[in-house]
Design an enzyme around this catalytic site. Structure first.
Site, PDB file in Angstrom:
ATOM      1  N   HIS A  93      27.136 -17.678  10.685  1.00 20.68           N
ATOM      2  CA  HIS A  93      26.137 -18.630  11.198  1.00 20.68           C
ATOM      3  C   HIS A  93      26.399 -19.028  12.651  1.00 20.68           C
ATOM      4  CE1 HIS A  93      24.271 -19.043   7.342  1.00 20.68           C
ATOM      5  NE2 HIS A  93      25.314 -19.627   6.775  1.00 20.68           N
ATOM      6  N   ASP A 106      25.963 -12.212   1.994  1.00 21.89           N
ATOM      7  CA  ASP A 106      26.063 -13.652   1.752  1.00 21.89           C
ATOM      8  C   ASP A 106      24.695 -14.169   1.306  1.00 21.89           C
ATOM      9  OD1 ASP A 106      28.068 -16.111   2.741  1.00 21.89           O
ATOM     10  OD2 ASP A 106      25.950 -16.661   2.807  1.00 21.89           O
ATOM     11  N   ASP A 124      28.565 -16.159  -2.476  1.00 23.81           N
ATOM     12  CA  ASP A 124      27.802 -17.312  -2.948  1.00 23.81           C
ATOM     13  C   ASP A 124      26.461 -16.925  -3.569  1.00 23.81           C
ATOM     14  OD1 ASP A 124      27.180 -16.503  -0.382  1.00 23.81           O
ATOM     15  OD2 ASP A 124      27.336 -18.494   0.514  1.00 23.81           O
ATOM     16  N   HIS A 177      23.282 -16.815   2.206  1.00 23.17           N
ATOM     17  CA  HIS A 177      22.608 -17.427   3.350  1.00 23.17           C
ATOM     18  C   HIS A 177      22.429 -16.387   4.452  1.00 23.17           C
ATOM     19  CE1 HIS A 177      24.905 -20.719   1.334  1.00 23.17           C
ATOM     20  NE2 HIS A 177      23.720 -21.311   1.426  1.00 23.17           N
TER      21      HIS A 177
END
Length: 314
Positions: free
Chosen positions: A127, A164, A251, A166
């Site tokens: 990120h 991931d 995740d 996200h």
């Protein structure tokens, strides 16, 4: 069957964003305990990270941002960088060692000490934007490794697979105009950070070299398997990467508290097998996998163990 390395350093545990924060030192403790308990750790080649040099960090991040982190790093207490991300006294050293762990992994792979490496590092990276920490991330470890592969070793084409849950906004924005990096991301959508629509395909010369696959809540092993075979494998065959990087977040596991996907440990092993096949076909088997998310400690540890076992047999 290739040799697999492991990057780890106890300084990664010194980055602490406070009680109750999901990106906790206990994540790495759980992983390392599981690898010891299962016997996987004994099969791995230990790789010692170094602190990444600013020369390489600033291939991806703005020098002013790097200088600001160094200036604001606390000697006690915490400094907030964004609503989810803060620095404790051990954070910046851990971040430099996390990015440097990826560089040490690249060195070990290029120099044929190992074929692939899992980097059990924190803070995570995908990120982190050029001039901004966000989403638990300081330096974009995988993006920095990609530029290092190209500029230090002269390899031309790098594939980044981000599974991931996200979207890896920082990685996408680092390379969206660059046709030498193929960025492939599966992610729950809509979900933090709100980027990663299928229409985001890169820009300019890089158009078509960003592939976003938004996933719907509840999708699991079968759906991921089908998408990797249908979308990733043909794109990688066209691209012909010299090196493969994985932003390995765990995740999207069915038990993760921060998302609503349905992957299992077996599913992660399956995705690893598919990516390893790409690497074997095009990139002399070279894979660097670096830890991103994963917040249920039991699921995270078991998924990492399955992922590494799949690498060991690749």
């Amino acid at each position: 069957m290739g040799k697999t390395g492991l990057v780890y350093h106890p300084a990664y545990l010194e980055h602490d964003m406070g009680a109750g924060h999901p990106e906790s030192p206990n994540r790495l403790r759980a992983i390392m305990q599981q690898l010891e308990r299962s016997g996987t750790a004994a099969q791995l080649t230990k790789i010692t990270p170094r602190k990444a040099e600013d020369e390489w960090i600033t291939q991806v991040h703005n020098p002013t941002y790097v200088a600001t982190l160094n200036r604001e790093a606390p000697t006690n207490g915490r400094v907030s960088l964004d609503p989810d991300t803060s620095m404790s006294p051990g954070s910046l050293n851990a971040a430099y060692l996390a990015a440097g762990g990826a560089l040490a992994a690249v060195d070990a792979i290029i120099n044929k000490h190992v074929d692939h490496v899992f980097c059990a590092v924190r803070p995570p990276g995908h990120h982190a934007e050029a001039s901004r920490a966000m989403g638990f991330c300081f330096f974009n470890n995988v993006a920095i490794a990609a530029r290092y592969i190209q500029k230090k070793y002269g390899l031309k084409r790098v594939l980044i697979v981000d599974w991931d849950v996200h979207h890896g906004n920082g990685t996408q924005h680092s390379f969206e105009d660059d046709p030498s990096i193929l960025f492939f991301s599966t992610h729950q959508y809509p979900h933090y950070p709100g980027t990663g629509r299928a229409t985001e395909r890169g820009r300019g010369a890089g158009e078509g070299f960003t592939i976003n696959i938004p996933m719907e809540a509840g999708e699991g092993d079968d759906e991921y398997h089908a998408i990797f075979l249908k979308a990733l494998v043909p794109a990688a065959d066209d691209f012909k990467p010299d090196f493969v990087l994985i932003s390995a977040g765990f995740d999207a596991h069915k038990d993760d508290p921060l998302a609503s996907m349905g992957l299992t440990e077996a599913g992660y092993a399956d995705l690893t097998d598919i990516v390893a096949g790409i690497a074997k076909h095009h990139a002399q088997g070279r894979i660097l996998s670096s830890l991103e998310g994963g917040y249920n400690l039991t699921a995270l540890a078991a998924s990492v163990d399955s992922h590494i076992k799949a690498l060991l047999t690749a």
